[in-house]
Design an enzyme around this catalytic site. Structure first.
Site, mmCIF file in Angstrom:
data_model
loop_
_atom_site.group_PDB
_atom_site.id
_atom_site.type_symbol
_atom_site.label_atom_id
_atom_site.label_comp_id
_atom_site.label_asym_id
_atom_site.label_seq_id
_atom_site.Cartn_x
_atom_site.Cartn_y
_atom_site.Cartn_z
ATOM 1 N N HIS A 251 -6.177 -5.794 -2.382
ATOM 2 C CA HIS A 251 -7.014 -5.988 -1.192
ATOM 3 C C HIS A 251 -7.036 -7.523 -0.903
ATOM 4 C CE1 HIS A 251 -8.684 -1.500 -1.519
ATOM 5 N NE2 HIS A 251 -7.215 -1.573 -1.225
ATOM 6 N N HIS B 163 0.667 4.419 -2.481
ATOM 7 C CA HIS B 163 0.550 5.769 -1.923
ATOM 8 C C HIS B 163 1.638 6.742 -2.150
ATOM 9 C CE1 HIS B 163 -3.000 5.434 1.005
ATOM 10 N NE2 HIS B 163 -3.259 4.656 -0.094
ATOM 11 N N ASP B 164 2.875 6.076 -2.463
ATOM 12 C CA ASP B 164 3.774 6.802 -3.160
ATOM 13 C C ASP B 164 3.835 7.199 -4.456
ATOM 14 O OD1 ASP B 164 6.472 8.021 -3.141
ATOM 15 O OD2 ASP B 164 7.592 6.481 -3.935
ATOM 16 N N PRO C 63 -7.380 7.738 -4.199
ATOM 17 C CA PRO C 63 -8.953 7.496 -4.114
ATOM 18 C C PRO C 63 -9.358 7.040 -2.622
ATOM 19 C CG PRO C 63 -7.684 5.662 -5.206
ATOM 20 C CD PRO C 63 -6.449 6.932 -4.776
ATOM 21 N N ASN D 242 -3.048 8.693 5.775
ATOM 22 C CA ASN D 242 -1.745 7.693 5.667
ATOM 23 C C ASN D 242 -1.471 7.345 7.430
ATOM 24 O OD1 ASN D 242 -1.298 7.306 2.995
ATOM 25 N ND2 ASN D 242 -0.080 9.336 2.966
ATOM 26 N N ARG E 212 0.831 -1.090 0.038
ATOM 27 C CA ARG E 212 -0.199 0.090 0.113
ATOM 28 C C ARG E 212 0.665 1.289 -0.023
ATOM 29 N NH1 ARG E 212 -3.301 2.739 4.720
ATOM 30 N NH2 ARG E 212 -4.791 3.860 3.424
ATOM 31 N N GLY F 45 4.432 11.093 -8.025
ATOM 32 C CA GLY F 45 5.180 9.750 -8.732
ATOM 33 C C GLY F 45 5.895 8.874 -7.775
ATOM 34 N N ASP G 133 -3.755 -14.213 -3.095
ATOM 35 C CA ASP G 133 -4.575 -15.326 -4.137
ATOM 36 C C ASP G 133 -5.617 -14.295 -4.650
ATOM 37 O OD1 ASP G 133 -6.465 -14.816 -2.003
ATOM 38 O OD2 ASP G 133 -6.070 -16.622 -1.123
HETATM 39 C C1 HEM Z 1 -8.745 1.362 -5.880
HETATM 40 C C2 HEM Z 1 -9.048 2.339 -4.904
HETATM 41 C C3 HEM Z 1 -8.291 2.023 -3.556
HETATM 42 C C4 HEM Z 1 -8.999 2.505 -2.643
HETATM 43 C C5 HEM Z 1 -10.150 3.395 -2.449
HETATM 44 C C6 HEM Z 1 -8.069 1.905 -1.418
HETATM 45 C C7 HEM Z 1 -8.513 2.102 -0.049
HETATM 46 C C8 HEM Z 1 -7.905 1.529 1.227
HETATM 47 C C9 HEM Z 1 -8.343 1.688 2.474
HETATM 48 C C10 HEM Z 1 -9.356 2.835 2.865
HETATM 49 C C11 HEM Z 1 -7.363 0.949 3.107
HETATM 50 C C12 HEM Z 1 -7.460 0.596 4.498
HETATM 51 C C13 HEM Z 1 -6.864 1.752 5.448
HETATM 52 C C14 HEM Z 1 -7.071 1.473 6.838
HETATM 53 O O1 HEM Z 1 -8.204 1.723 7.420
HETATM 54 O O2 HEM Z 1 -6.169 0.870 7.766
HETATM 55 C C15 HEM Z 1 -6.639 0.175 2.287
HETATM 56 C C16 HEM Z 1 -5.670 -0.980 2.400
HETATM 57 C C17 HEM Z 1 -4.919 -1.392 1.643
HETATM 58 N N1 HEM Z 1 -4.696 -1.055 0.229
HETATM 59 FE FE1 HEM Z 1 -6.017 -0.186 -0.898
HETATM 60 N N2 HEM Z 1 -7.274 1.348 -1.800
HETATM 61 C C18 HEM Z 1 -7.223 1.188 -3.419
HETATM 62 C C19 HEM Z 1 -6.099 0.612 -4.097
HETATM 63 C C20 HEM Z 1 -5.204 0.011 -3.619
HETATM 64 C C21 HEM Z 1 -4.010 -0.406 -4.780
HETATM 65 C C22 HEM Z 1 -3.823 0.114 -6.146
HETATM 66 C C23 HEM Z 1 -3.068 -1.142 -3.831
HETATM 67 C C24 HEM Z 1 -1.872 -1.606 -4.189
HETATM 68 C C25 HEM Z 1 -1.416 -1.976 -5.441
HETATM 69 C C26 HEM Z 1 -3.747 -1.150 -2.452
HETATM 70 C C27 HEM Z 1 -3.123 -1.818 -1.501
HETATM 71 C C28 HEM Z 1 -3.570 -2.091 -0.150
HETATM 72 C C29 HEM Z 1 -3.140 -2.881 0.852
HETATM 73 C C30 HEM Z 1 -2.255 -4.051 0.860
HETATM 74 C C31 HEM Z 1 -4.078 -2.511 1.905
HETATM 75 C C32 HEM Z 1 -3.627 -3.024 3.289
HETATM 76 C C33 HEM Z 1 -2.916 -2.168 4.332
HETATM 77 C C34 HEM Z 1 -2.472 -3.051 5.438
HETATM 78 O O3 HEM Z 1 -2.741 -4.068 5.854
HETATM 79 O O4 HEM Z 1 -1.634 -2.148 6.353
HETATM 80 N N3 HEM Z 1 -4.853 -0.518 -2.569
HETATM 81 N N4 HEM Z 1 -6.836 0.630 0.915
#
Ligand code: HEM
Ligand SMILES: *[C@@H]1O[C@H](CO)[C@@H](O)[C@H](O)[C@H]1NC(C)=O
Ligand SMILES: *[C@@H]1O[C@H](CO)[C@@H](O)[C@H](O)[C@H]1NC(C)=O
Ligand SMILES: *[C@@H]1O[C@H](CO)[C@@H](O)[C@H](O)[C@H]1NC(C)=O
Length: 319
Positions: A185, A58-59, A155, A86, A54, A64, A246
């Site tokens: 996710h 975000h970076d 987003p 963040n 993640r 960029g 998976d």
């Molecule tokens: C499509 C739009 C996306 C949205 C709206 C979004 C939003 C979020 C949110 C709200 C969280 C949880 C934060 C929290 O409450 O702790 C999260 C977690 C996460 N996101 Fe996304 N995300 C998106 C796309 C992505 C992308 C493109 C990646 C990586 C390629 C990604 C990887 C992750 C990962 C791995 C987590 C878990 C982080 C952790 O367990 O510490 N997300 N995301």
């Protein structure tokens, strides 16, 4: 004369691009060192792998892939990492610090924080049994990290399909790449605040999001009560296998078990997107293959190379 000019131009363009094995001569074991640090940390705590993946996203979406997300705030500057988007949810910074410290001891001032983060995200996925792939390197670190750049570029979990698509298109990524990358996710976890609106305050007439599976909603309400919820609790985003990279995330979406509006929207908002979700849920290899391609593209968004940017000595501090 003209051929010399062409050669000079060519060498300049080659010099200022990402390259395979960029550190081959300058710091031969760089990638291996990062992999070892990441493997050890993520094996002990799989959540850190999700955090690093993640963090790279975000970076790359803010100025960029230039390690701007790693910079600490100072009295004169509130940095990206202190946006509520963040902080406190982003995790894994210590893993990057450890890798950077080892590389500075070995080849000082050579390996950028932006490359270390790109390697670490890749190595996190493979450690959690996802695909592994080669990435080009030579990214340089930026010298700006401004908290107000975060919200306009990352987003939000309440976005619908159209908003998600626009947000990724602004970074040169197509809708199907957005769907593919959302498959990240399949690992990691979220705080209650990122989705509790779907349980209690969906809209003025309907408290609960009707696209949410009712049994799943009851389970989430127990874990995340409306009042006095635990602000430190993390809920697995793929409720089946949160520590395994998976394709179960896409199965979740078909069952109404997507945690965020932005997850479930990939299945409910239009037929074409839903077809991609179905395809990935039925064919892991298609998902893995497309994920690799989309990750490589994401990891090259607006990179600084050549003489642009710097190599930070400490990833948390602008030189
Ligand atoms: C499509 C739009 C996306 C949205 C709206 C979004 C939003 C979020 C949110 C709200 C969280 C949880 C934060 C929290 O409450 O702790 C999260 C977690 C996460 N996101 Fe996304 N995300 C998106 C796309 C992505 C992308 C493109 C990646 C990586 C390629 C990604 C990887 C992750 C990962 C791995 C987590 C878990 C982080 C952790 O367990 O510490 N997300 N995301
Ligand atoms: C951060 O960005 C905002 C909005 O563009 C700007 O007003 C502010 O001056 C910037 N802060 C720094 C320290 O550059
Ligand atoms: C609330 O959401 C429901 C279900 O999506 C919808 O039928 C209804 O029109 C919405 N009401 C308002 C006021 O937006
Ligand atoms: C870094 O900051 C200097 C001014 O202090 C500026 O001229 C330069 O363009 C900046 N570099 C990057 C990569 O942002």
């Amino acid at each position: 004369m003209i051929s010399i000019m062409i050669m000079v131009l060519l060498s300049q363009t080659v010099e200022s691009e990402l390259q395979k094995d960029f550190y081959h001569r300058s710091c031969k074991s760089a990638e291996r060192k990062v992999r070892r640090v990441v493997r050890e940390a993520v094996t002990r705590n799989p959540g850190l792998g999700a955090g690093l993946l993640r963090m790279h996203f975000h970076d790359c979406f803010v100025r960029g892939c230039d390690a701007s997300v790693l910079v600490d705030s100072t009295p004169g500057n509130q940095a990206e990492k202190d946006s509520f988007v963040n902080n406190p949810s982003l995790r894994g910074f210590e893993v990057i610090d450890e890798a950077k410290a080892q590389l500075e001891a070995l080849c000082p001032g050579v390996v950028s924080c932006a490359d270390i983060l790109a390697f670490a995200a890749r190595d996190s996925v493979s450690t959690l049994r996802g695909p592994s792939w080669k990435i080009r390197s030579g990214r340089r670190d930026g010298n700006v990290s401004n908290v107000s750049d975060v919200i306009p570029n990352i987003p939000a979990p309440f976005f619908n399909l159209q908003q998600l698509t626009q947000s990724f298109e602004a970074k040169g990524l197509f809708q199907d790449e957005m769907i593919t990358l959302s498959g990240a996710h399949t690992i990691g976890a979220s705080h209650c605040t990122s989705f509790s609106n779907r349980l209690y305050t969906f809209n003025s007439t309907t408290p609960q999001d009707p696209t949410l599976n009712p049994q799943f909603a009851e389970q989430l309400k127990r874990q995340c009560p409306k009042i006095n919820f635990d602000p430190t609790l993390r809920i697995g985003m793929d409720s089946f296998t949160p520590d395994k990279f998976d394709n179960k995330y896409f199965t979740d979406l078909k069952l109404g078990r997507g945690l965020f509006t932005s997850d479930e929207a990939l299945f409910t908002d239009d037929k074409k997107a839903a077809a991609t979700v179905k395809l990935f849920s039925e064919h892991t290899s298609r998902f893995r293959h497309k994920f690799v391609k989309a990750m490589i593209k994401m990891s090259e968004i607006q990179v600084k190379t050549g003489l642009e940017g710097t190599i930070r000595r400490n990833c948390r501090v602008i030189n």
